[in-house]
Scaffold this motif. Sequence first.
Motif, short mmCIF file in Angstrom:
data_model
loop_
_atom_site.label_atom_id
_atom_site.label_comp_id
_atom_site.label_asym_id
_atom_site.label_seq_id
_atom_site.Cartn_x
_atom_site.Cartn_y
_atom_site.Cartn_z
N PRO A 249 -11.95 6.35 -5.91
CA PRO A 249 -11.16 5.78 -6.99
C PRO A 249 -11.05 6.72 -8.19
O PRO A 249 -11.99 7.44 -8.50
N THR A 250 -9.89 6.73 -8.80
CA THR A 250 -9.72 7.39 -10.08
C THR A 250 -9.23 6.34 -11.07
O THR A 250 -8.57 5.37 -10.68
N PHE A 251 -9.58 6.53 -12.33
CA PHE A 251 -9.30 5.49 -13.32
C PHE A 251 -8.29 6.02 -14.34
O PHE A 251 -8.62 6.83 -15.21
N ASP A 252 -7.05 5.55 -14.16
CA ASP A 252 -5.94 5.91 -15.03
C ASP A 252 -5.64 4.70 -15.90
O ASP A 252 -5.35 3.61 -15.39
N MET B 276 0.83 -1.20 0.00
CA MET B 276 0.00 0.00 0.00
C MET B 276 0.87 1.26 0.00
O MET B 276 0.61 2.22 -0.72
N HIS B 277 1.91 1.26 0.82
CA HIS B 277 2.81 2.41 0.84
C HIS B 277 3.48 2.59 -0.53
O HIS B 277 3.69 3.73 -0.97
N ALA B 278 3.80 1.49 -1.19
CA ALA B 278 4.49 1.57 -2.47
C ALA B 278 3.65 2.26 -3.54
O ALA B 278 4.20 2.88 -4.47
N VAL B 279 2.32 2.14 -3.45
CA VAL B 279 1.45 2.77 -4.46
C VAL B 279 0.81 4.04 -3.94
O VAL B 279 -0.23 4.48 -4.46
N GLY B 280 1.42 4.66 -2.93
CA GLY B 280 1.02 6.00 -2.53
C GLY B 280 0.11 6.12 -1.33
O GLY B 280 -0.34 7.23 -1.02
N HIS C 195 2.06 6.89 -7.60
CA HIS C 195 2.05 7.30 -6.20
C HIS C 195 0.73 7.97 -5.87
O HIS C 195 0.60 8.60 -4.82
N ASN C 196 -0.23 7.80 -6.76
CA ASN C 196 -1.59 8.29 -6.55
C ASN C 196 -2.44 7.13 -6.05
O ASN C 196 -2.83 6.26 -6.83
N PHE C 197 -2.71 7.11 -4.74
CA PHE C 197 -3.42 5.97 -4.18
C PHE C 197 -4.83 5.86 -4.75
O PHE C 197 -5.37 4.76 -4.85
N GLY C 198 -5.43 6.97 -5.13
CA GLY C 198 -6.75 6.92 -5.75
C GLY C 198 -6.73 6.11 -7.04
O GLY C 198 -7.66 5.36 -7.34
#
Length: 406
Positions: free
Chosen positions: A206-209, A34-38, A90-93
Motif C-alpha cells: 500500500p501507498t498512502f496518497d 479493480m481495473h478502474a483503479v489500476g 491508476h496506481n493500484f498501490g
Amino acid sequence: MIRGVEPIFQPVFAGIVAAITGFASSFVLVIAGMHAVGASDAQAASALLALCLLVGLTCIVVPAVFKIPISFAWSTPGAALLVAAGGTTHNFGAAVGAFLVCGVLIVLTGLWPALGRAITSIPKPIASAMLAGILFPICLAPVTAAVEQPLLAIPVIVVWLVLMRFAARWAVPAAMVVAAIGIALTAGTDWLTASTSSPALVFTAPTFDAAVIVSLALPLFIVTMAGQNVPGFVVLSTFGYRPSPRPILVTSGLATVAGSVFGAHSINLAAITAALMASPEAHPQKSKRWIATLSSGVVYLVLGLGAGFAAALVAASPPILITAVAGLALLGALVTSITGALDDPRHRITAITTFLVTASGISILGIGSAFWGLAVGGVIMLWLGGLRRHTPTPTDAPRAEPLVGP
C-alpha cells in the motif's frame, strides 16, 4: 419455507442459493472496479479471491460463535464507487492504501461509538443522493452497450427482463451466463488458459496518497456503512436478531485490513441475501438459521477457486458489456437510492445537487466527485437550513437505508 426441501437441509440450501446469487450478481463489478483503479488482471483476480476467502471465513466463524445468522459480503456500492472513481488514480498501490484506511475506519467505528453516530447522522437525502450518483453512470451502461455491442448486449438484457418477471432472484446470474456465452463465442477459449486463470493471492504494497484517501477511502467507508452495514443490522433486527455491533464491525474491519494488501476493498454485513438466510425461508426455527450463513461461507470458499477464471472472462470481454451486466444488477439499488434521496420534499434541491455533482465524475485537486458531492450537499443543506431539522440516528437504532449489496 423453500418448497421441496426438508427442514434439516433447508438452511444449507438457503445458504447455497444466497452465496451463488451474491457472487454471480456482483463479481463483474468487483473486477471492473479493480481495473478502474489500476489493477492488472492478476491483481484483479487476487482481489476477488481474497474477498471470497474473507467472506467465506467470516460467514463460517462468526455465526458459529454467536449462533446467529450473521452474514457477510463484499461492498457492492464500494465496487461501484471504484468504477465511478476510475479517473482518480491508476496506481493500484494507492487504491490498496485507501482500502486499508477504510478497514481501519470500520474498526474504529466498532470501537468508538461516536464515529458510528457521526456516520449514521449523515442526512439521508445526502447519503442516498451520493450513492445514486455513484450508481447512475453504471446503470446507463446497458443502454450504451445495446447500441455499441447489440449482438452481445441485447440477449443479456432480454434474459434479464424475462427473469425479472418470473424469477427475479436469478435474473442477474442468468444475464451473466448469457454474457459469458456471448464472450466465449466471440473471443474464443484463449481466456480459459490465461495466466490469471489459476487462483493466486498477489501482494500489493500500500501507498498512502492524501488525495486518493479523500477520494476513495472516505467515500468507500461511508457507502459501505450506509449501503451495507446499517441495512445489514436492520435486516437482522427485522427477523428478531439484535447482535452487538462492536464485534461485527471490528471483525469486518480487521478482515478488510488483512485483505486490502491482496486487493480486497471492503468486507461488511450482507444486506439483500441476509434476508434469505435470516428469515423463515432458511428454517422455521430461529435457532437453526445460522447454519445457512455457515453453508454460504463454505460455498464462497469454493467459489474463490474460480476467481481466476472469472477475472480472465472479464478481461476477454468488451468493457462496456461487463459494466452493462453490473448496471442491470444495480438498477434496483439506483431506484431505492433515488427514492430515498427525494423522499422529503424539503431536501430535494440538496439531494438533486448532491446527485448531479457525484454523477458528473469531476475531479478537483485530484479528489473525486463522490467527496465533492457530499461536501456540496452538506453546504447547501446547511445554507437552506435543513440540518436544523435533521435528528441524528444512534448506532444502536439504525435507520433503513438502500439495500444495495449481496
